[in-house]
Design a protein around this motif. Structure first.
Motif, PDB file in Angstrom:
ATOM      1  N   SER A 186      48.251  39.677  37.006  1.00 53.70           N
ATOM      2  CA  SER A 186      49.630  38.783  36.134  1.00 53.70           C
ATOM      3  C   SER A 186      49.429  37.836  35.361  1.00 53.70           C
ATOM      4  O   SER A 186      49.718  37.808  34.337  1.00 53.70           O
ATOM      5  CB  SER A 186      50.536  38.304  37.334  1.00 53.70           C
ATOM      6  OG  SER A 186      52.105  37.879  37.369  1.00 53.70           O
ATOM      7  N   ARG A 187      49.130  36.965  35.514  1.00 53.65           N
ATOM      8  CA  ARG A 187      47.772  36.158  33.912  1.00 53.65           C
ATOM      9  C   ARG A 187      47.693  36.604  32.779  1.00 53.65           C
ATOM     10  O   ARG A 187      47.889  36.810  31.750  1.00 53.65           O
ATOM     11  CB  ARG A 187      47.023  35.178  34.790  1.00 53.65           C
ATOM     12  CG  ARG A 187      47.387  34.445  35.926  1.00 53.65           C
ATOM     13  CD  ARG A 187      47.029  33.218  36.123  1.00 53.65           C
ATOM     14  NE  ARG A 187      46.697  32.518  37.249  1.00 53.65           N
ATOM     15  CZ  ARG A 187      45.847  32.443  38.172  1.00 53.65           C
ATOM     16  NH1 ARG A 187      44.308  32.116  37.583  1.00 53.65           N
ATOM     17  NH2 ARG A 187      45.984  32.175  39.559  1.00 53.65           N
ATOM     18  N   ALA A 223      46.001  40.979  41.943  1.00 51.95           N
ATOM     19  CA  ALA A 223      47.298  40.578  41.583  1.00 51.95           C
ATOM     20  C   ALA A 223      47.655  39.132  40.411  1.00 51.95           C
ATOM     21  O   ALA A 223      48.304  38.980  40.139  1.00 51.95           O
ATOM     22  CB  ALA A 223      48.041  41.217  43.025  1.00 51.95           C
ATOM     23  N   GLU A 224      47.008  38.311  41.638  1.00 50.55           N
ATOM     24  CA  GLU A 224      47.206  37.717  40.668  1.00 50.55           C
ATOM     25  C   GLU A 224      46.990  37.003  38.955  1.00 50.55           C
ATOM     26  O   GLU A 224      47.485  36.920  37.578  1.00 50.55           O
ATOM     27  CB  GLU A 224      47.272  36.800  41.489  1.00 50.55           C
ATOM     28  CG  GLU A 224      47.103  34.715  41.077  1.00 50.55           C
ATOM     29  CD  GLU A 224      48.784  34.403  40.147  1.00 50.55           C
ATOM     30  OE1 GLU A 224      48.832  33.265  39.501  1.00 50.55           O
ATOM     31  OE2 GLU A 224      49.854  34.827  40.687  1.00 50.55           O
ATOM     32  N   LEU A 225      45.323  37.742  39.338  1.00 51.64           N
ATOM     33  CA  LEU A 225      44.673  37.114  37.922  1.00 51.64           C
ATOM     34  C   LEU A 225      45.031  38.868  36.984  1.00 51.64           C
ATOM     35  O   LEU A 225      45.437  37.905  35.799  1.00 51.64           O
ATOM     36  CB  LEU A 225      43.408  37.527  38.132  1.00 51.64           C
ATOM     37  CG  LEU A 225      42.237  36.077  38.879  1.00 51.64           C
ATOM     38  CD1 LEU A 225      41.503  36.219  38.636  1.00 51.64           C
ATOM     39  CD2 LEU A 225      42.555  34.725  37.984  1.00 51.64           C
ATOM     40  N   CYS A 275      38.044  30.995  37.403  1.00 53.59           N
ATOM     41  CA  CYS A 275      39.191  31.392  37.652  1.00 53.59           C
ATOM     42  C   CYS A 275      40.525  30.642  38.499  1.00 53.59           C
ATOM     43  O   CYS A 275      41.402  31.164  38.816  1.00 53.59           O
ATOM     44  CB  CYS A 275      39.272  33.019  37.562  1.00 53.59           C
ATOM     45  SG  CYS A 275      38.490  34.347  36.577  1.00 53.59           S
ATOM     46  N   GLU A 325      45.158  40.252  47.028  1.00 54.41           N
ATOM     47  CA  GLU A 325      46.129  38.404  46.526  1.00 54.41           C
ATOM     48  C   GLU A 325      45.343  38.229  45.096  1.00 54.41           C
ATOM     49  O   GLU A 325      46.398  37.845  44.169  1.00 54.41           O
ATOM     50  CB  GLU A 325      46.426  38.318  47.224  1.00 54.41           C
ATOM     51  CG  GLU A 325      47.289  38.824  48.394  1.00 54.41           C
ATOM     52  CD  GLU A 325      46.465  39.252  49.208  1.00 54.41           C
ATOM     53  OE1 GLU A 325      44.796  39.388  49.493  1.00 54.41           O
ATOM     54  OE2 GLU A 325      46.653  40.040  50.744  1.00 54.41           O
ATOM     55  N   GLU A 326      44.152  38.044  45.255  1.00 50.01           N
ATOM     56  CA  GLU A 326      43.976  37.455  43.814  1.00 50.01           C
ATOM     57  C   GLU A 326      43.380  38.501  42.467  1.00 50.01           C
ATOM     58  O   GLU A 326      43.849  38.234  41.553  1.00 50.01           O
ATOM     59  CB  GLU A 326      42.042  37.374  44.371  1.00 50.01           C
ATOM     60  CG  GLU A 326      41.997  36.144  45.275  1.00 50.01           C
ATOM     61  CD  GLU A 326      41.038  35.485  45.917  1.00 50.01           C
ATOM     62  OE1 GLU A 326      40.180  35.018  45.935  1.00 50.01           O
ATOM     63  OE2 GLU A 326      40.155  37.000  45.818  1.00 50.01           O
TER      64      GLU A 326
END
Length: 147
Positions: free
Chosen positions: A89-90, A85-87, A43, A82-83
């Motif tokens: 979002s993707r 939320a980022e993944l 990831c 944070e990780e």
């Protein structure tokens, strides 16, 4: 004694079949990482959120190996807030769930269902057979005998 996870960390479990699990196990072993740590690297994340020097010196533990190609398995990884939320979002950008997005990052197809006697199951069986062959394993040993 109760295990307490540091604040802000989230667990995500990805579904795999036995053949997919064996492939990840081989790749993680080659990289010298645990399965969850290897999936994190797929990831684009660091292998571990934090790892003590004691853990760094500990050898990789062998994992439970599936006996059938279509055994239902899972790998759980821990993400920081944070990780996560980022993944997430993707995953939303491509219109899928976070676990399915992580599957794609590991090189697997999105597979929401694979019921017996359906074209999806036949495709999964064919993919598992080919995956086992690529791993140098004898596929017949991982499929139940007909009859």
């Amino acid at each position: 004694m109760k295990c307490v996870r540091p604040a802000g960390r989230k667990s995500v479990t990805i579904p795999l079949n036995g053949a997919e699990y064996l492939e990840l196990d081989a790749k993680s072993s080659e990289a010298g990482l645990s399965l969850p740590a290897y999936v994190r690297t797929c990831c684009g994340l660091a292998a571990w959120i934090a790892r003590s020097s004691e853990m760094a010196l500990r050898p990789r533990q062998p994992s439970r190996r599936p006996s059938r190609a279509l055994d239902r398995m899972a790998v759980t990884l821990v993400l920081s807030g944070e990780e996560f939320a980022e993944l997430r979002s993707r995953s939303r950008e491509i219109g899928t769930t976070l676990p399915q997005y992580i599957r794609t990052r590991c090189g697997f197809e999105i597979r929401n269902t694979s019921l017996p006697n359906t074209p999806e199951r036949e495709r999964e069986e064919d993919e598992a057979w080919a995956r086992l062959q690529r791993l140098g394993l004898e596929p017949q040993a991982y499929f139940p005998a007909d009859g």
